[in-house]
Write a protein that holds these residues in place. Structure first.
Motif, mmCIF file in Angstrom:
data_model
loop_
_atom_site.group_PDB
_atom_site.id
_atom_site.type_symbol
_atom_site.label_atom_id
_atom_site.label_comp_id
_atom_site.label_asym_id
_atom_site.label_seq_id
_atom_site.Cartn_x
_atom_site.Cartn_y
_atom_site.Cartn_z
ATOM 1 N N LYS A 126 0.924 -1.512 0.162
ATOM 2 C CA LYS A 126 -0.148 0.131 -0.246
ATOM 3 C C LYS A 126 0.925 1.025 -0.181
ATOM 4 O O LYS A 126 0.149 2.321 -0.323
ATOM 5 C CB LYS A 126 -0.751 0.326 1.300
ATOM 6 N N ARG A 127 2.379 1.346 0.546
ATOM 7 C CA ARG A 127 2.652 2.896 0.723
ATOM 8 C C ARG A 127 4.479 2.507 -0.255
ATOM 9 O O ARG A 127 4.576 3.227 0.014
ATOM 10 C CB ARG A 127 2.876 2.645 2.295
ATOM 11 N N ILE A 128 4.394 1.735 -0.675
ATOM 12 C CA ILE A 128 5.990 1.210 -1.440
ATOM 13 C C ILE A 128 6.356 3.145 -2.396
ATOM 14 O O ILE A 128 7.637 3.126 -2.441
ATOM 15 C CB ILE A 128 6.186 -0.227 -1.819
ATOM 16 N N GLU A 129 5.298 3.043 -3.270
ATOM 17 C CA GLU A 129 5.571 3.510 -3.979
ATOM 18 C C GLU A 129 5.384 5.236 -3.136
ATOM 19 O O GLU A 129 7.011 5.895 -3.640
ATOM 20 C CB GLU A 129 4.665 4.245 -4.705
ATOM 21 N N GLU A 130 5.430 5.616 -2.148
ATOM 22 C CA GLU A 130 5.284 7.056 -1.369
ATOM 23 C C GLU A 130 6.234 6.801 -0.282
ATOM 24 O O GLU A 130 6.900 8.122 -0.654
ATOM 25 C CB GLU A 130 4.234 6.575 -0.246
ATOM 26 N N ILE A 131 6.519 5.882 -0.441
ATOM 27 C CA ILE A 131 8.167 5.551 0.737
ATOM 28 C C ILE A 131 9.583 6.067 -0.396
ATOM 29 O O ILE A 131 9.957 7.194 -0.110
ATOM 30 C CB ILE A 131 8.300 4.101 1.553
ATOM 31 N N ILE A 132 9.426 5.263 -1.632
ATOM 32 C CA ILE A 132 10.126 5.789 -2.651
ATOM 33 C C ILE A 132 10.627 6.593 -3.515
ATOM 34 O O ILE A 132 11.704 7.368 -2.838
ATOM 35 C CB ILE A 132 10.823 4.244 -3.839
ATOM 36 N N ALA A 133 9.509 7.074 -3.442
ATOM 37 C CA ALA A 133 9.173 8.792 -3.694
ATOM 38 C C ALA A 133 9.792 9.350 -2.632
ATOM 39 O O ALA A 133 10.227 11.138 -3.333
ATOM 40 C CB ALA A 133 7.649 9.039 -4.795
ATOM 41 N N GLY A 134 8.683 9.761 -1.575
ATOM 42 C CA GLY A 134 9.311 10.501 -0.192
ATOM 43 C C GLY A 134 10.763 10.062 -0.259
ATOM 44 O O GLY A 134 11.354 11.830 0.187
ATOM 45 N N PHE A 135 11.265 9.124 -0.185
ATOM 46 C CA PHE A 135 12.923 9.376 0.287
ATOM 47 C C PHE A 135 13.259 10.125 -1.223
ATOM 48 O O PHE A 135 14.224 10.658 -0.852
ATOM 49 C CB PHE A 135 13.087 8.344 0.364
ATOM 50 N N CYS A 136 12.940 9.744 -2.345
ATOM 51 C CA CYS A 136 14.015 10.792 -3.349
ATOM 52 C C CYS A 136 13.924 12.106 -3.574
ATOM 53 O O CYS A 136 14.626 12.768 -4.087
ATOM 54 C CB CYS A 136 12.909 9.581 -4.686
ATOM 55 N N VAL A 137 12.422 12.718 -3.167
ATOM 56 C CA VAL A 137 12.119 13.969 -3.118
ATOM 57 C C VAL A 137 13.245 14.049 -1.761
ATOM 58 O O VAL A 137 14.067 15.712 -2.281
ATOM 59 C CB VAL A 137 10.393 13.851 -2.780
ATOM 60 N N SER A 138 13.369 13.945 -0.948
ATOM 61 C CA SER A 138 14.219 14.616 -0.073
ATOM 62 C C SER A 138 15.971 14.677 -0.363
ATOM 63 O O SER A 138 16.248 15.203 0.195
ATOM 64 C CB SER A 138 13.774 13.187 1.715
ATOM 65 N N LEU A 139 16.053 13.301 -0.924
ATOM 66 C CA LEU A 139 17.493 12.852 -0.967
ATOM 67 C C LEU A 139 17.495 14.519 -2.038
ATOM 68 O O LEU A 139 19.021 14.895 -2.071
ATOM 69 C CB LEU A 139 17.514 12.445 -1.730
ATOM 70 N N MET A 140 16.705 14.783 -3.077
ATOM 71 C CA MET A 140 17.193 15.370 -4.242
ATOM 72 C C MET A 140 17.028 17.252 -3.547
ATOM 73 O O MET A 140 18.073 18.555 -3.722
ATOM 74 C CB MET A 140 15.907 15.447 -4.850
ATOM 75 N N CYS A 141 15.866 17.241 -2.655
ATOM 76 C CA CYS A 141 16.261 18.521 -2.079
ATOM 77 C C CYS A 141 17.557 18.565 -0.918
ATOM 78 O O CYS A 141 17.972 19.899 -1.241
ATOM 79 C CB CYS A 141 15.095 18.756 -1.488
ATOM 80 N N PHE A 142 18.086 17.566 -0.640
ATOM 81 C CA PHE A 142 19.180 18.177 0.307
ATOM 82 C C PHE A 142 20.118 18.182 -0.870
ATOM 83 O O PHE A 142 21.519 18.562 -0.263
ATOM 84 C CB PHE A 142 19.549 16.627 1.232
ATOM 85 N N MET A 143 20.017 17.713 -1.973
ATOM 86 C CA MET A 143 21.798 17.529 -2.444
ATOM 87 C C MET A 143 20.809 18.718 -3.063
ATOM 88 O O MET A 143 22.534 19.736 -3.257
ATOM 89 C CB MET A 143 21.468 16.439 -2.991
ATOM 90 N N VAL A 144 20.117 19.296 -3.789
ATOM 91 C CA VAL A 144 20.268 20.825 -3.902
ATOM 92 C C VAL A 144 21.042 22.216 -2.644
ATOM 93 O O VAL A 144 21.133 22.702 -3.174
ATOM 94 C CB VAL A 144 18.818 21.117 -4.297
ATOM 95 N N PHE A 145 19.852 21.465 -1.711
ATOM 96 C CA PHE A 145 20.367 22.475 -0.476
ATOM 97 C C PHE A 145 22.033 22.067 -0.614
ATOM 98 O O PHE A 145 22.517 23.457 -0.109
ATOM 99 C CB PHE A 145 20.047 22.038 0.132
ATOM 100 N N PHE A 146 22.289 21.425 -0.355
ATOM 101 C CA PHE A 146 23.925 21.209 0.190
ATOM 102 C C PHE A 146 23.999 21.445 -0.953
ATOM 103 O O PHE A 146 25.974 22.312 -0.889
ATOM 104 C CB PHE A 146 24.270 19.305 -0.227
#
Length: 169
Positions: free
Chosen positions: A7-27
């Motif tokens: 029920k939640r695999i897409e949310e987990i993967i997409a959420g992790f990827c968006v968080s990683l993307m935001c962190f990398m841009v901020f970094f």
């Protein structure tokens, strides 16, 4: 646990990827403007994270029945016609998803034959391009899953409007 992941695999993967993307841009911004030493690899990771989040979210949208549809126009028709139009559009999505999954497999296979590496991190591109296979493959699986549940359990493949019943399989 499997039910949760289903029920939640897409949310987990997409959420992790968006968080990683935001962190990398901020970094990258901090490194460039605060320390005056830009790094190229953070941009590459941000791009890969964005691609994975986008293509995994395609499946998430199908699972939640949130893909772009012209429901205002479809709902102008009688209930049985709007139901048929929705199922018809889902079948178009199903064939499109199957076609794109196959094309994505062929594309990724070409990276297994002729190696191509990214400029900054030297990553073999067969791994980032798997997002296409997983995204379209999972989208196709989710459409099939919706109609399997309709057939097996009577769960409607479309949202009923005004809490009216829709036809059952």
């Amino acid at each position: 646990m499997l039910s949760f992941l289903e029920k939640r695999i897409e949310e987990i993967i997409a959420g992790f990827c968006v968080s990683l993307m935001c962190f990398m841009v901020f970094f990258q911004v901090v490194m460039r403007y605060v320390f005056n030493t830009p790094v190229s690899w953070s941009d590459e990771i941000a791009v890969y994270a964005m691609l994975w989040s986008v293509y995994i979210s395609v499946s998430w949208a199908v699972r939640e029945r949130a893909h772009i549809r012209v429901m205002n126009v479809i709902n102008l028709f009688p209930k049985s016609v709007s139901f048929a139009l929705t199922v018809f559009s889902d079948m178009i999505w199903l064939f499109f998803g199957a076609f794109m999954t196959w094309q994505s497999i062929l594309l990724d296979y070409s990276f297994w034959i002729d190696e191509y590496r990214s400029p900054a991190l030297n990553i073999d591109q067969k791994w980032p391009y798997l997002c296409l296979v997983f995204g379209f493959g999972l989208m196709t699986f989710r459409i099939l899953q919706i109609y399997y549940r309709w057939y097996k359990f009577g769960e409607s493949p479309v949202e009923s409007r005004d809490n009216q019943d829709v036809p059952h399989a």
